[in-house]
Design an enzyme around this catalytic site. Structure first.
Site, mmCIF file in Angstrom:
data_model
loop_
_atom_site.group_PDB
_atom_site.id
_atom_site.type_symbol
_atom_site.label_atom_id
_atom_site.label_comp_id
_atom_site.label_asym_id
_atom_site.label_seq_id
_atom_site.Cartn_x
_atom_site.Cartn_y
_atom_site.Cartn_z
ATOM 1 N N CYS A 1 2.428 27.966 33.451
ATOM 2 C CA CYS A 1 2.253 28.526 32.104
ATOM 3 C C CYS A 1 1.325 27.685 31.240
ATOM 4 O O CYS A 1 1.149 27.976 30.056
ATOM 5 C CB CYS A 1 3.603 28.658 31.413
ATOM 6 S SG CYS A 1 4.770 29.669 32.332
ATOM 7 N N LYS B 1 14.809 31.086 26.829
ATOM 8 C CA LYS B 1 14.415 31.649 28.120
ATOM 9 C C LYS B 1 15.024 30.785 29.209
ATOM 10 O O LYS B 1 14.684 29.607 29.341
ATOM 11 C CB LYS B 1 12.894 31.647 28.200
ATOM 12 C CG LYS B 1 12.342 32.319 29.436
ATOM 13 C CD LYS B 1 10.829 32.329 29.322
ATOM 14 C CE LYS B 1 10.171 33.031 30.485
ATOM 15 N NZ LYS B 1 8.702 32.950 30.366
ATOM 16 N N LYS C 1 16.304 35.789 26.962
ATOM 17 C CA LYS C 1 15.877 36.325 28.249
ATOM 18 C C LYS C 1 16.499 35.526 29.372
ATOM 19 O O LYS C 1 16.422 34.299 29.303
ATOM 20 C CB LYS C 1 14.342 36.232 28.299
ATOM 21 C CG LYS C 1 13.722 36.708 29.572
ATOM 22 C CD LYS C 1 12.205 36.521 29.537
ATOM 23 C CE LYS C 1 11.604 37.005 30.855
ATOM 24 N NZ LYS C 1 10.171 36.777 30.930
ATOM 25 N N SER D 1 13.228 42.094 35.045
ATOM 26 C CA SER D 1 12.938 42.841 36.277
ATOM 27 C C SER D 1 14.082 42.810 37.289
ATOM 28 O O SER D 1 14.405 43.827 37.895
ATOM 29 C CB SER D 1 11.655 42.301 36.913
ATOM 30 O OG SER D 1 11.770 40.915 37.183
ATOM 31 N N TYR E 1 12.756 47.922 31.337
ATOM 32 C CA TYR E 1 12.033 48.829 32.233
ATOM 33 C C TYR E 1 12.635 50.234 32.187
ATOM 34 O O TYR E 1 12.047 51.178 32.679
ATOM 35 C CB TYR E 1 12.099 48.298 33.671
ATOM 36 C CG TYR E 1 11.353 46.994 33.846
ATOM 37 C CD1 TYR E 1 10.019 46.989 34.235
ATOM 38 C CD2 TYR E 1 11.980 45.768 33.615
ATOM 39 C CE1 TYR E 1 9.330 45.797 34.389
ATOM 40 C CE2 TYR E 1 11.301 44.576 33.774
ATOM 41 C CZ TYR E 1 9.970 44.591 34.161
ATOM 42 O OH TYR E 1 9.295 43.421 34.300
HETATM 43 ZN ZN LIG Z 1 4.272 31.944 31.677
#
Ligand SMILES: [Zn+2]
Length: 276
Positions: free
Chosen positions: A81, A146, A199, A225, A264
Site C-alpha cells: 500500500c 481495518k 472493515k 469480498s 457486493y
Molecule cells: Zn492498499
C-alpha cells in the site's frame, strides 16, 4: 467471485446508471491500471483509470455519489500500500503519493475520497492537500478500523494486489483487539475524517456498535469480498436461502450502527426490497 466483474469505463457508467435506477445512493471505485510500477504512478495520473471513470460516471449518472478508494496497492508492482525501501513500507514518502491521488480524484469529480491504507497520518495529509488544491468541501471517508482479515482474499485476487512479499499485518489491526479500533477512529477524526469505516463488517459488529456509541460522525461498514463469497457459495449449495441470508446480514450491520454499508449485494438487496 460469482456475479462480480472488473469493468471498463463504459461498463462502469452503465453499472452506475443501473445502481442509480435501483435507488442506490452511491458507488465506490477501485482501479486496476494497465501498468503497475514501484511508485504507483497510475494512482495519481490525471488520465488514470479511476480519474476517467469518475468523470464519465458523474456525467452519466449525475445524482449518484461517487466515492473513490485511495490507496497505492492496486498500482504498485510489489502490491504493497505504500512506497517500499528494502522490505519496509516508508510511511512519509507514501503520504505524499496518497495525497496526490486524492487530489487527482477530487479534480476528476469525486464526491468523497476514501483512504484505505491505514498509514499513520494519511487523513491529515490528504485533508491538507485537498484544502490547498481548493477542495475544502470534499469529505474524507477513512477506513479507520481495518482488521488484518482472512476475508479480503477474493478482492485481492480480483485486484491483483496480493503483496509479492510479506503481508499487511504491520499496518492492519489485530482481530482480537477492539480498543485499538476506538483509538484509530479517534485519531482519524482528529485528523479530519468526516466518515469512519470499519472493515470487515459481520465479524466486527461489536466494533461498529462501539464506534457508533462513542463518536458522532457517520459510521460506514465494509461488507467485504470474503463475506460475500461465503454467503454466495452457501446459497449456491442450497445450505441457506440467499435472499433472506443477505438481507439478514445487511440488517445486522445496520442494527449494529452502520449509517452506510459498502456491499457486493447492494443491487441485489435493492431489488429484493423493491419486491417486498
Ligand atoms: Zn492498499
Amino acid at each position: 467471485m460469482p456475479g462480480q466483474f472488473n469493468l471498463s469505463v463504459d461498463e462502469a457508467v452503465a453499472e452506475a446508471q443501473e445502481a442509480a435506477g435501483l435507488g442506490l445512493p452511491g458507488v465506490i471505485l477501485f482501479g486496476i491500471p494497465p501498468k503497475k510500477d514501484a511508485r504507483a504512478s497510475g494512482a495519481y495520473d490525471a488520465e488514470g483509470i479511476v480519474q476517467e471513470a469518475v468523470t464519465a460516471i458523474k456525467k452519466g449518472a449525475r445524482d449518484l455519489l461517487v466515492v473513490t478508494d485511495v490507496c497505492l496497492c492496486e498500482y504498485t508492482d510489489h502490491g504493497h500500500c505504500g512506497v517500499v525501501e528494502g522490505q519496509e513500507i516508508v510511511n512519509d514518502a507514501t503520504l505524499g503519493l496518497l495525497a496526490k491521488s486524492a487530489v487527482s480524484h477530487a479534480r476528476a469529480g469525486a464526491d468523497i475520497v476514501a483512504p484505505s491504507d491505514m498509514m499513520d497520518g494519511r487523513v491529515a495529509a490528504i485533508r491538507r492537500a485537498l484544502d490547498e488544491a481548493g477542495f475544502a468541501e470534499t469529505p474524507i471517508l477513512s477506513y479507520a478500523a481495518k482488521y488484518a482479515s482472512a476475508f479480503y482474499r477474493p478482492f485481492r485476487e480480483a485486484a491483483q494486489s496480493t503483496p509479492r512479499f510479506g503481508d499487511r499485518r504491520s499496518h492492519q489491526m489485530d482481530p482480537a483487539n477492539a480498543r485499538e479500533a476506538l483509538r484509530e477512529v479517534a485519531l482519524d477524526i482528529e485528523e479530519g475524517a468526516d466518515i469512519v469505516m470499519i472493515k470487515p463488517a459481520l465479524p466486527y459488529l461489536d466494533v461498529i456498535l462501539k464506534v457508533r456509541e462513542r463518536f458522532d460522525v457517520p459510521v460506514a461498514a465494509y461488507h467485504v469480498s470474503g463475506e460475500y463469497a461465503m454467503l454466495a457459495a452457501a446459497a449456491e449449495r442450497r445450505f441457506i436461502d440467499r435472499d433472506r441470508a443477505l438481507l439478514e446480514s445487511l440488517v445486522s450491520i445496520r442494527r449494529a450502527g452502520a449509517d452506510l454499508i459498502v456491499t457486493y449485494f447492494a443491487k441485489e438487496a435493492a431489488r429484493i426490497l423493491r419486491r417486498s
